[in-house]
Design an enzyme around this catalytic site. Structure first.
Site, PDB file in Angstrom:
ATOM      1  N   THR B  14       0.843  -1.207   0.000  1.00 38.63           N
ATOM      2  CA  THR B  14       0.000   0.000   0.000  1.00 38.63           C
ATOM      3  C   THR B  14       0.879   1.259   0.000  1.00 38.63           C
ATOM      4  OG1 THR B  14      -0.085   0.093   2.419  1.00 38.63           O
ATOM      5  CG2 THR B  14      -1.793  -1.182   1.310  1.00 38.63           C
ATOM      6  N   ASP B  15       0.276   2.375  -0.385  1.00 41.32           N
ATOM      7  CA  ASP B  15       0.981   3.651  -0.319  1.00 41.32           C
ATOM      8  C   ASP B  15       0.153   4.642   0.488  1.00 41.32           C
ATOM      9  OD1 ASP B  15      -1.040   4.719  -1.928  1.00 41.32           O
ATOM     10  OD2 ASP B  15       0.132   4.581  -3.755  1.00 41.32           O
ATOM     11  N   ARG B  16       0.597   5.880   0.588  1.00 49.03           N
ATOM     12  CA  ARG B  16      -0.064   6.847   1.465  1.00 49.03           C
ATOM     13  C   ARG B  16      -1.437   7.270   0.965  1.00 49.03           C
ATOM     14  NH1 ARG B  16       2.067  12.485   2.261  1.00 49.03           N
ATOM     15  NH2 ARG B  16       1.188  13.566   0.508  1.00 49.03           N
ATOM     16  N   GLY B  18      -3.523   5.025   0.570  1.00 47.45           N
ATOM     17  CA  GLY B  18      -4.325   4.013   1.239  1.00 47.45           C
ATOM     18  C   GLY B  18      -4.627   2.811   0.359  1.00 47.45           C
TER      19      GLY B  18
END
Lengths: 140, 140, 140, 140
Positions: B14-16, B18
């Site tokens: 995942t990344d920031r 979400g």
């Protein structure tokens, strides 16, 4: 004697917590290690071409504060110990604020075997690369 | 003829935002490709040990809906084209909902050269691995 | 109008083929995109803090020559198209040889939706960030 | 009380040494952690949705033998310690040979703060999720 490596946090390095995923720190340490080795006048690529590998045997990371996307990071690297077929590095990771001040985010260590790339058996760096061995030894 | 590969979304993927970072989809396609090759009775590891590599020359990914941490994913893989020294695969990525229904998240294709691992020059899969070549050909 | 981003290939980016794994190129494109946006006087972090996300809807990569550990890389980035809720970027990836000459390794494109971070629904960049919109428009 | 997580080594996880890059082990531990938490009848996604995060504060990994592409891996996970706002997990990583025998590749630990997702301040798991807290406590 240590080196400093500078880079910017990548988007892909963040996770859904909004911070850099901890699995990126060993990758950052490796950037530091690459620059540290290069400071002795040989690249780690050339060491591998000479048939020697430094596989990681132990890794430890301590995390104090999170890093975020687009943060400017500096990794400071130095060798802590060098034996015949074993080397240990230490790293500190800091964030450089826009005003130039720095905040420590954490630190870590890696321990590496020194092995032959064909046999995966330990080799003596002292015998195989005496010049590099003495240069690192001279930093202690 | 196609294969299905099942796995769960990892936190580190995942990344920031979400959601799963798009750079993971080529890695998921590769999971699909590994299973697809294996379905012909040979592993991709064995192909490489026989001195043949399939480096990616083109990659395309289309993203419709995001995947999230702990989602159950299924990748469906099949070969689209096979020439002497060139192979193309297609993938669909779906999410399996808790009720068993599936939602398509996107699809993609990869094109690969077929090269010798020593020279990095094109080789004929038809000549070097006739059995595998015929098996894949038979799926069209 | 384009930007150039410089970095060194990381060890962790290589795979057992001895070359950079293709899944790293979308990550490199993102480094280019970060620098490109920043050249307009706003960071992509600030765009996200303003409640706007640019999720990738399409990705294409073409690979000509492999990159290897410690290669010096330059990614050139520019916007190809900008509509109300859609933006497209193009990238070329080159390797900088020790003698300063450059070799093209490949190129790629990404297409992005422009969405609200709360609703994940399309938003008009023209309305939400008119200054950035006009600056990018002016590059065509 | 422990859980076992099974998966196959991905091509993208290998590096130019031909083995799995060490930065993947923390990702594998996380797969183990996800399954371990799930065994208590709640998913880690649900914990995060309830406003609680478990960021990693310390990581240690020991590597004995390398893993390779397509190896079958099993990660065994258990909690080692649980305090109000602190939890520690331990992992062993083994390779499952084609004959069913297992070889230990290494082991590791992670320590986590337990924090509020809004404030990033420590919270008491005992107060916020007493049922989960007691279930984990009961494993010691």
């Amino acid at each position: 004697m240590h080196t400093r490596s500078y880079f910017t946090v990548r988007y892909a390095e963040t996770d859904r917590m909004g911070i850099v995923h901890h699995s990126n720190y060993p990758v950052w340490y490796e950037i530091g290690r690459t620059d540290y080795i290069k400071s002795f006048g040989i690249s780690y690529s050339e060491i591998e071409e000479a048939g020697i590998l430094f596989p990681v045997t132990n890794l430890s990371c301590h995390f104090d504060r999170p890093a975020r996307y687009e943060d400017e990071i500096v990794v400071r690297t130095w060798a802590l110990e060098l034996k015949a077929a074993h080397i240990q590095f230490t790293y500190t990771v800091k964030k450089i604020n826009p005003d130039g001040s720095q905040e420590e985010l954490g630190y870590g260590t890696t321990e590496h075997g020194i092995i032959d790339s064909k046999t995966f058996r330990p080799v003596s760096l002292k015998k195989r690369m005496p010049e590099l061995y003495e240069k690192i030894k001279a930093t202690f």
